[in-house]
Design a protein around this motif. Structure first.
Motif, mmCIF file in Angstrom:
data_model
loop_
_atom_site.group_PDB
_atom_site.id
_atom_site.type_symbol
_atom_site.label_atom_id
_atom_site.label_comp_id
_atom_site.label_asym_id
_atom_site.label_seq_id
_atom_site.Cartn_x
_atom_site.Cartn_y
_atom_site.Cartn_z
ATOM 1 N N PRO A 13 47.337 -30.476 30.419
ATOM 2 C CA PRO A 13 47.423 -29.023 30.590
ATOM 3 C C PRO A 13 46.142 -28.336 31.015
ATOM 4 C CG PRO A 13 47.442 -29.606 28.266
ATOM 5 C CD PRO A 13 47.543 -30.890 29.028
ATOM 6 N N GLU A 14 45.003 -28.791 30.508
ATOM 7 C CA GLU A 14 43.746 -28.117 30.838
ATOM 8 C C GLU A 14 42.719 -29.009 31.506
ATOM 9 O OE1 GLU A 14 44.902 -27.485 27.543
ATOM 10 O OE2 GLU A 14 45.811 -25.592 28.136
ATOM 11 N N ALA A 15 42.739 -30.305 31.225
ATOM 12 C CA ALA A 15 41.734 -31.185 31.816
ATOM 13 C C ALA A 15 42.158 -32.631 31.691
ATOM 14 C CB ALA A 15 40.379 -30.982 31.151
ATOM 15 N N LEU A 16 41.669 -33.447 32.606
ATOM 16 C CA LEU A 16 41.831 -34.896 32.559
ATOM 17 C C LEU A 16 40.437 -35.497 32.585
ATOM 18 C CD1 LEU A 16 43.334 -37.616 32.821
ATOM 19 C CD2 LEU A 16 43.348 -37.240 35.296
ATOM 20 N N VAL A 17 40.117 -36.273 31.554
ATOM 21 C CA VAL A 17 38.811 -36.927 31.472
ATOM 22 C C VAL A 17 39.012 -38.426 31.372
ATOM 23 C CG1 VAL A 17 36.724 -37.247 30.078
ATOM 24 C CG2 VAL A 17 37.660 -34.951 30.426
ATOM 25 N N VAL A 18 38.380 -39.155 32.272
ATOM 26 C CA VAL A 18 38.394 -40.613 32.266
ATOM 27 C C VAL A 18 36.940 -41.054 32.150
ATOM 28 C CG1 VAL A 18 39.057 -42.703 33.509
ATOM 29 C CG2 VAL A 18 40.438 -40.623 33.741
ATOM 30 N N GLN A 19 36.570 -41.567 30.990
ATOM 31 C CA GLN A 19 35.164 -41.913 30.778
ATOM 32 C C GLN A 19 34.784 -43.246 31.401
ATOM 33 O OE1 GLN A 19 33.600 -41.201 26.880
ATOM 34 N NE2 GLN A 19 35.067 -39.579 26.447
ATOM 35 N N PRO A 32 29.989 -45.141 33.874
ATOM 36 C CA PRO A 32 30.724 -44.553 32.738
ATOM 37 C C PRO A 32 29.853 -43.527 32.031
ATOM 38 C CG PRO A 32 30.798 -46.961 32.691
ATOM 39 C CD PRO A 32 29.777 -46.594 33.718
ATOM 40 N N ARG A 33 30.491 -42.512 31.477
ATOM 41 C CA ARG A 33 29.752 -41.501 30.738
ATOM 42 C C ARG A 33 30.695 -40.733 29.830
ATOM 43 N NH1 ARG A 33 27.420 -37.230 34.977
ATOM 44 N NH2 ARG A 33 27.108 -36.004 33.082
ATOM 45 N N THR A 34 30.123 -40.049 28.855
ATOM 46 C CA THR A 34 30.910 -39.208 27.959
ATOM 47 C C THR A 34 30.948 -37.786 28.520
ATOM 48 O OG1 THR A 34 28.954 -38.687 26.635
ATOM 49 C CG2 THR A 34 30.290 -40.593 25.947
ATOM 50 N N PHE A 35 31.858 -36.998 27.966
ATOM 51 C CA PHE A 35 32.009 -35.619 28.435
ATOM 52 C C PHE A 35 32.364 -34.771 27.227
ATOM 53 C CE2 PHE A 35 33.939 -32.336 31.371
ATOM 54 C CZ PHE A 35 32.798 -32.147 32.128
ATOM 55 N N GLU A 36 31.418 -33.976 26.778
ATOM 56 C CA GLU A 36 31.592 -33.208 25.558
ATOM 57 C C GLU A 36 32.480 -31.986 25.784
ATOM 58 O OE1 GLU A 36 30.577 -34.456 22.839
ATOM 59 O OE2 GLU A 36 29.498 -36.091 23.811
#
Length: 301
Positions: free
Chosen positions: A145-151, A197-201
């Motif tokens: 709904p608001e975001a897609l994050v693939v680390q 690869p990385r994280t996303f706070e």
């Protein structure tokens, strides 16, 4: 490793869809095909929300489309932004994204029928890729709904076989916020990409969502201005007509306007000089009198 941020942990309810290996809601968990009951049909929109589709030859097919795909694409075409020339207002947003998030690639991606096309692009030497390889196409689905994050795309069941992961540009990290119009239709996404690869706070995700809102405001601005101009023109028509009629009243000569397209030749306007000359009162606003009826009364025919 993927990450799922809950509504409670994200400012402004920016919710991030989990990667396949992350703890996630049951509807987002990957289910091995051998565990599925072939006799039970699955909803079309849910069939590929977690694991990327493959065809009979094993080729990667990516995400399926949303249930409103026909209406969504028509709205995208109506906005007259698809396949247009680059514009600084969008380029500036992708440049800002690349600088703020320290990523090599940032895109304003619009998802068409067969391709995802980049209205603005930083860090790639192409303006499109096939839709079946698109990460951004997944943001069209209600599961995100608001975001897609693939680390880490290599460890994500949806994307590990994607040609853009196993080949150039070798995507490992992706974060994209859908571009949602005021009518709810999704056009694509504002996304950032890294080859590591990385994280996303949560705070970063919220910032990217705000930038996506900036993109959609720019996209809808031209359409809104056009509609505003049309509304002003519609509103000004009665004013222009009233100005013209008042001008006719200023003439000393008798003036009468007749609708010759009507069968009875309705009189649509007569000025004060005409009323004095003929001795017949003018029509009240919004009323019309047949031409010959007036002269039958005036001349006693």
């Amino acid at each position: 490793m993927g990450q799922c941020l809950s509504k409670d942990s994200v400012p402004k309810a920016v919710r991030v869809a989990a990667t396949a290996e992350a703890p996630a809601a049951p509807q987002q968990a990957a289910v091995p095909s051998e565990q599925k009951d072939p006799a039970v049909p699955e909803p079309a929109a849910a069939a590929c929300q977690v694991v990327g589709k493959t065809d009979l030859d094993g080729a990667y097919q990516g995400s399926c489309g949303p249930l409103c795909e026909i209406e969504r694409r028509q709205h995208l075409l109506d906005l007259n932004i698809l396949y247009t020339e680059p514009e600084r207002r969008f380029d500036d947003i992708t440049k800002l994204c690349a600088m703020v998030f320290k990523v090599p690639i940032a895109l304003v991606s619009l998802v068409d029928q067969q391709v995802q096309w980049f209205k603005a692009v930083q860090g790639l030497d192409t303006d499109n890729t096939p839709r079946n390889m698109s990460f951004c196409a997944w943001t069209l689905l209600p599961a995100y709904p608001e975001a897609l994050v693939v680390q880490d795309a290599h460890r994500d069941a949806r994307f590990k076989d994607n040609p853009l992961v196993v080949g150039p540009p070798y995507i490992r990290f992706y974060a994209g916020c859908p571009l949602v119009c005021s009518n709810g239709m999704r056009l694509g996404s504002l996304c950032i990409i890294d080859r590591e690869p990385r994280t996303f706070e949560a705070e970063s995700c919220n910032m990217l969502a705000n930038m996506a809102e900036m993109v959609i405001r720019e996209i809808e601005k031209e359409k809104a201005l056009e509609e505003h101009k049309r509304q002003q023109q519609r509103n000004s028509q009665p004013d222009k007509q009233q100005h013209l009629l008042r001008a006719f009243d200023a003439f000393g000569e008798a003036i009468m306007l007749v609708d010759a397209s009507s069968e009875s030749w309705n009189v649509v306007f007569a000025n004060e000089a005409w009323e004095t000359l003929v001795g017949h009162r003018r029509n009240l606003p919004g009323t019309q009198t047949p031409f010959w009826d007036i002269f039958e009364v005036s001349w006693g025919l």
